[in-house]
Write a protein that holds these residues in place. Structure first.
Motif, PDB file in Angstrom:
ATOM      1  N   SER A 126      53.318  37.548  41.682  1.00 22.38           N
ATOM      2  CA  SER A 126      52.961  38.680  40.823  1.00 22.38           C
ATOM      3  C   SER A 126      54.120  39.016  39.895  1.00 22.38           C
ATOM      4  O   SER A 126      55.238  38.526  40.058  1.00 22.38           O
ATOM      5  CB  SER A 126      52.614  39.909  41.677  1.00 22.38           C
ATOM      6  OG  SER A 126      53.803  40.536  42.134  1.00 22.38           O
ATOM      7  N   ALA A 127      53.835  39.880  38.938  1.00 22.42           N
ATOM      8  CA  ALA A 127      54.866  40.300  37.981  1.00 22.42           C
ATOM      9  C   ALA A 127      55.697  41.461  38.523  1.00 22.42           C
ATOM     10  O   ALA A 127      56.623  41.925  37.850  1.00 22.42           O
ATOM     11  CB  ALA A 127      54.207  40.703  36.664  1.00 22.42           C
ATOM     12  N   ILE A 128      55.393  41.924  39.724  1.00 25.20           N
ATOM     13  CA  ILE A 128      56.092  43.074  40.300  1.00 25.20           C
ATOM     14  C   ILE A 128      57.393  42.603  40.954  1.00 25.20           C
ATOM     15  O   ILE A 128      57.381  41.902  41.965  1.00 25.20           O
ATOM     16  CB  ILE A 128      55.208  43.788  41.337  1.00 25.20           C
ATOM     17  CG1 ILE A 128      53.901  44.250  40.705  1.00 25.20           C
ATOM     18  CG2 ILE A 128      55.952  44.970  41.955  1.00 25.20           C
ATOM     19  CD1 ILE A 128      52.889  44.791  41.690  1.00 25.20           C
ATOM     20  N   LYS A 129      58.500  43.009  40.354  1.00 24.53           N
ATOM     21  CA  LYS A 129      59.806  42.608  40.873  1.00 24.53           C
ATOM     22  C   LYS A 129      60.714  43.802  41.171  1.00 24.53           C
ATOM     23  O   LYS A 129      61.683  43.664  41.924  1.00 24.53           O
ATOM     24  CB  LYS A 129      60.496  41.668  39.880  1.00 24.53           C
ATOM     25  CG  LYS A 129      59.738  40.348  39.692  1.00 24.53           C
ATOM     26  CD  LYS A 129      60.459  39.420  38.743  1.00 24.53           C
ATOM     27  CE  LYS A 129      59.692  38.100  38.588  1.00 24.53           C
ATOM     28  NZ  LYS A 129      60.349  37.165  37.646  1.00 24.53           N
ATOM     29  N   THR A 130      60.407  44.931  40.577  1.00 23.01           N
ATOM     30  CA  THR A 130      61.200  46.140  40.794  1.00 23.01           C
ATOM     31  C   THR A 130      60.251  47.307  41.049  1.00 23.01           C
ATOM     32  O   THR A 130      59.045  47.225  40.734  1.00 23.01           O
ATOM     33  CB  THR A 130      62.056  46.473  39.559  1.00 23.01           C
ATOM     34  OG1 THR A 130      61.189  46.896  38.489  1.00 23.01           O
ATOM     35  CG2 THR A 130      62.873  45.267  39.106  1.00 23.01           C
ATOM     36  N   PRO A 131      60.745  48.412  41.587  1.00 26.96           N
ATOM     37  CA  PRO A 131      59.877  49.571  41.791  1.00 26.96           C
ATOM     38  C   PRO A 131      59.178  50.033  40.511  1.00 26.96           C
ATOM     39  O   PRO A 131      58.005  50.421  40.545  1.00 26.96           O
ATOM     40  CB  PRO A 131      60.837  50.639  42.324  1.00 26.96           C
ATOM     41  CG  PRO A 131      61.903  49.862  43.021  1.00 26.96           C
ATOM     42  CD  PRO A 131      62.084  48.628  42.175  1.00 26.96           C
ATOM     43  N   LYS A 132      59.867  49.983  39.396  1.00 33.58           N
ATOM     44  CA  LYS A 132      59.277  50.435  38.124  1.00 33.58           C
ATOM     45  C   LYS A 132      58.036  49.622  37.766  1.00 33.58           C
ATOM     46  O   LYS A 132      57.098  50.131  37.133  1.00 33.58           O
ATOM     47  CB  LYS A 132      60.315  50.318  37.006  1.00 33.58           C
ATOM     48  CG  LYS A 132      59.941  51.041  35.717  1.00 33.58           C
ATOM     49  CD  LYS A 132      59.967  52.542  35.904  1.00 33.58           C
ATOM     50  CE  LYS A 132      59.714  53.268  34.569  1.00 33.58           C
ATOM     51  NZ  LYS A 132      59.586  54.732  34.767  1.00 33.58           N
ATOM     52  N   ASP A 133      58.003  48.373  38.205  1.00 32.23           N
ATOM     53  CA  ASP A 133      56.868  47.500  37.912  1.00 32.23           C
ATOM     54  C   ASP A 133      55.601  47.925  38.651  1.00 32.23           C
ATOM     55  O   ASP A 133      54.515  47.402  38.374  1.00 32.23           O
ATOM     56  CB  ASP A 133      57.194  46.049  38.282  1.00 32.23           C
ATOM     57  CG  ASP A 133      58.328  45.471  37.463  1.00 32.23           C
ATOM     58  OD1 ASP A 133      58.510  45.907  36.312  1.00 32.23           O
ATOM     59  OD2 ASP A 133      59.048  44.588  37.979  1.00 32.23           O
TER      60      ASP A 133
END
Length: 346
Positions: A126-133
């Motif tokens: 997925s494109a989620i790598k940081t909390p902000k994502d």
């Protein structure tokens, strides 16, 4: 003027202080206690069952029923309401409960998980790598999950706009399946619970899952503890002392013979995969219970300043109406002597 909640706490401490040591005055013969666990019957519950199978509860004059749970946050209201006498649940959920309902809040008496296991698991592709994502994404978790309950605090500390994250509840047994099938973008839980549930599905968690761990963003929190109702602590402190001593003995035995602990779980849940549950057992010791402070304090005890800071983090992040004192959340009055506690897990 002393508040009603403070008066109750003073009375509780006075009652405990008058109780004779466990060795001198064991709990009344066959006191029946109902205890709810944090999750399903798995490897890390082995020490509870070993304590039962080896007669440690009985020797303390106790008959303990151990029921499966539905998340680490769920035991707190169940104990508060009197549905259960004892629970194995998240101390952070207890803090939040005590901030709003101090008269009803249970009490932690043995803190077993001293490192923060809370995480949001996402697919590695997925494109989620940081909390902000996480903003703009859909996350799911069981209603009683500790990581889900702590999400507002995590949002504030990690500087996420919680209003931009959709959260949904799901049955605990569907969590990993829904994540891997892309029905949600991420799921709340404990790292090892998700890791080993994924393994049982044939998923390689090291390759296929990415973790956003709360502890990596300043949330150095305690987690699961043995909690008891105020009623039990006040009316039968000897039973609480006997319970904690028995569980502590079961844990000591489990550390010496982990396979015996897994066998005790299999006795209740024959369909478990013993090799996977042994790995889960070992990982729980390493990742959730092995804080350096136990070398000095012994497992089960807490660092008061650390717990005080945890309370302040939760009160501030969740805009709770009051700040519970450490003594409202945890009491060492029922603990075995420090010399009898594990100071090293492996």
């Amino acid at each position: 003027m002393i508040s009603k909640s403070r008066s109750l706490l003073v009375a509780l401490i006075a009652t405990v202080g008058l109780a004779a040591p466990l060795a001198a005055t064991p709990a009344a013969a066959q006191t029946k206690l109902k205890m709810v666990l944090n999750w399903k019957y798995q490897g890390p519950q082995g020490w509870f069952f070993l304590a039962d199978d080896r007669g440690y509860f009985k020797q303390a004059g106790l008959e303990v029923t151990l029921d499966q749970g539905n998340g680490s946050g769920a035991p707190i209201p169940l104990v508060a309401s009197g549905t259960y006498d004892v629970g194995f649940g998240d101390i952070n959920a207890l803090i939040q409960f005590a901030a709003t309902k101090p008269e009803e809040a249970p009490l932690a008496v043995y803190v077993m998980y001293n490192r923060p296991p809370f995480t949001i698991a996402v697919r590695a592709d997925s494109a989620i790598k940081t909390p902000k994502d996480l903003e703009g994404k859909k996350l799911g978790g069981a209603a009683g999950d500790g990581a889900l309950k702590l999400f507002p605090a995590f949002c504030k500390i990690a500087k996420i706009d919680c209003t931009k994250v959709e959260t949904t509840n799901m049955a605990p047994n569907l969590r990993e399946q829904m994540l891997m099938n892309k029905q949600v973008d991420g799921v709340f839980g404990y790292v090892n619970t998700i890791r080993f549930s994924a393994m049982l599905m044939g998923v390689n968690p090291e390759k296929d899952i990415r973790w956003i761990n709360y502890g990596d963003y300043g949330m150095d929190l305690y987690s699961n503890a043995i909690i008891v109702s105020k009623k039990l602590a006040k009316e039968n402190p000897a039973a609480v002392k006997g319970l904690i001593a028995a569980i502590n003995r079961g844990l000591e035995d489990s550390l010496k013979d982990p396979d015996a602990a897994i066998a005790a779980v299999a006795k209740r849940e024959p369909l478990i995969k013993a090799n996977v549950e042994r790995e889960r057992f070992d990982a729980t010791l390493k990742d959730e219970m092995n804080h350096p402070e136990i070398a000095k304090l012994g497992l089960g005890n807490i660092d008061e300043e650390r717990l005080k800071k945890s309370i302040e983090i939760l009160v501030d992040a969740n805009n709770l109406p009051r700040t519970p004192a450490v003594g409202e959340i945890y009491s060492s009055a029922f603990m075995p002597p420090a010399t009898e506690l594990p100071h090293k897990l492996f």
